[in-house]
Scaffold this active site. Structure first.
Site, PDB file in Angstrom:
ATOM      1  N   ASP A  86      -8.079  -5.370  -0.497  1.00 41.90           N
ATOM      2  CA  ASP A  86      -8.506  -6.125  -1.681  1.00 41.90           C
ATOM      3  C   ASP A  86      -8.186  -7.612  -1.569  1.00 41.90           C
ATOM      4  O   ASP A  86      -8.831  -8.427  -2.237  1.00 41.90           O
ATOM      5  CB  ASP A  86      -7.829  -5.560  -2.938  1.00 41.90           C
ATOM      6  CG  ASP A  86      -8.275  -4.139  -3.214  1.00 41.90           C
ATOM      7  OD1 ASP A  86      -9.480  -3.877  -3.080  1.00 41.90           O
ATOM      8  OD2 ASP A  86      -7.417  -3.294  -3.526  1.00 41.90           O
TER       9      ASP A  86
ATOM     10  N   HIS B 232       0.858  -1.189   0.000  1.00 45.59           N
ATOM     11  CA  HIS B 232       0.000   0.000   0.000  1.00 45.59           C
ATOM     12  C   HIS B 232       0.886   1.228   0.000  1.00 45.59           C
ATOM     13  O   HIS B 232       1.904   1.247   0.686  1.00 45.59           O
ATOM     14  CB  HIS B 232      -0.916  -0.005   1.243  1.00 45.59           C
ATOM     15  CG  HIS B 232      -2.089   0.888   1.099  1.00 45.59           C
ATOM     16  ND1 HIS B 232      -2.029   2.235   1.317  1.00 45.59           N
ATOM     17  CD2 HIS B 232      -3.370   0.622   0.732  1.00 45.59           C
ATOM     18  CE1 HIS B 232      -3.215   2.763   1.092  1.00 45.59           C
ATOM     19  NE2 HIS B 232      -4.047   1.813   0.741  1.00 45.59           N
TER      20      HIS B 232
END
Ligand code: COA
Length: 378
Positions: free
Chosen positions: A315, A261
């Site tokens: 996700d 991320h």
């Protein structure tokens, strides 16, 4: 001439204030209006979170009932809209059909130029109520099935399952979906939210801003990762292959979808909550397929964290969870929109509440100024 310091991709640039959500990279955490997202996901229904994101406070029971009644009153697409959807080219990506669907809603709105805050709020609720039906209708039409209209006796998440499949699954499955809605709802100035604010800042209207945001989210560098995770799991194929697959992928320097991320460097606070809900759902489904994807996910996660110290993002559990709920892989990003419409529209209202046209500068690198030479002399 002073040297221009360019921040490519606007990385690290703070462009405005916001009171909607706070991303805290130092603790890998996220709050909506001051509440930790994992607390909202486990203690509140998505409807309560939607109310919070727009109104700044969690609703009382009476406020929630009125809010839900308003959402239900706004459900339903016009016959004209459904007729247009029937004529969408077969094979178009569901994010593209959703983008056109939302734009069409704007064509049907006679007060589109009214930017008053109460009008914007009404439209935000209308989009929140109608987008799930656009996604569900598109899913059914592309599979040769007749659309199913909304059911006013059902809550937000239950109604979406009903419109997709004609039935509502086990409460654990609905809970897992509802939790994902809260976790995906808002994330400060990400690409699609910033797109929405840029478009809103020119006073182009809420439908233009949301249509643009959908276009931004559609890109694989932004919203498409939950779909990519499922394609990866399909490629891995079986839990026995997972460790070797991951080691080989890392050795060949592949980007592993659903990991890493830009902001969170040692874990994403949304992941444990989503993973718990995914596991609870796997246990209820209890099928070989559900256990296969769960076991694969665990091994890929352990191997990635052990080898590279790179953690899963939201996700990673959301992709297989949506798949096990029965959704087709290209629907995963439209499902993200069903949730993120809350955050986008809160930002559009915030932007227009104290608007300043967003218009940055650029550093010109083309030819120096020169004279036009007449056509006959070129
Ligand atoms: N798979 C393999 N390696 C990864 C990785 C991943 N998913 N994410 C980061 N890395 C590696 C990088 O290759 C880099 O290695 P290097 O130092 O040897 O070159 C290192 O970790 C640091 O990563 P960095 O490039 O600084 O990350 P970033 O901030 O540019 O990228 C993402 C962040 C999200 C774009 C990136 O992690 C990624 O592409 N993830 C997969 C897609 C995804 O899940 N997106 C959804 C995000 S919510």
């Amino acid at each position: 001439m002073t040297e221009t310091k360019i921040k490519y991709g606007l990385a690290g640039v703070v462009t405005d204030d916001t009171a909607v959500s706070k991303v805290m990279p130092e603790t890998n955490s996220l709050t909506y209006r001051g509440y930790a997202v994992q607390d909202l996901a486990t203690q509140c229904r998505f409807e309560e979170t939607a109310y919070l994101i727009w109104n700044g406070e969690l609703p009382t029971k009476t406020q929630l009932e009125a809010f839900n009644a308003q959402e239900k009153a706004n459900r339903g697409l016009t016959d004209n809209m459904i007729a247009v959807m029937r004529r969408f080219p077969k094979g178009a990506h569901p994010m593209a059909t959703l983008r056109t669907g939302v734009s069409f809603l704007g064509l049907e709105d006679k007060e589109i130029e009214d930017h008053a805050t109460d009008k914007l709020y009404e439209r935000a609720i209308s989009l929140y109520a109608k987008i799930p039906q656009i996604v569900a209708t598109d899913f059914r039409l592309r599979n040769g099935k007749e659309p199913i209209g909304p059911d006013a006796s059902l809550g937000f998440s239950e109604n979406f399952f009903h419109m997709c499949f004609g039935e509502v699954p086990a409460p654990e499955v609905v809970k897992c979906f509802d939790i994902s809605m809260t976790l995906y709802a808002e994330h400060s100035f990400n690409a699609s939210t910033f797109t929405a604010r840029v478009i809103a800042s020119s006073l182009s209207g809420i439908y233009s801003a949301v249509t643009g945001a959908i276009g931004s989210l559609k890109g694989p560098l932004h919203g498409g990762a939950n779909e990519a995770v499922m394609h990866m799991l399909e490629e891995v194929g079986a839990a026995e292959n997972a460790k070797a697959w991951m080691l080989d992928a890392l050795a060949t320097k592949k980007k592993i979808m659903g990991f890493g991320h830009r902001v969170y460097r040692s874990g994403d606070s949304r992941v444990p909550t989503m993973t718990d809900a995914y596991k609870e759902m796997v246990d209820i489904i209890g099928s070989d397929e559900a256990n296969k994807y769960w076991n694969m996910s665990r091994i890929l996660d352990e191997t990635m964290v052990g080898e590279k110290g790179i953690y899963p993002n939201l996700d990673f559990p959301a992709g297989p969870a949506y798949y096990l709920m029965g959704f087709e892989i290209p629907m995963f990003t439209p499902i993200f929109v069903i949730s993120r419409i809350t955050g986008w529209t809160a930002h559009i209202m915030e932007q227009l509440g104290d608007n300043k046209l967003i218009r940055p500068l650029s550093n010109y690198t083309g030819p120096a100024q020169r004279d036009v030479i007449a056509m006959a002399d070129r």
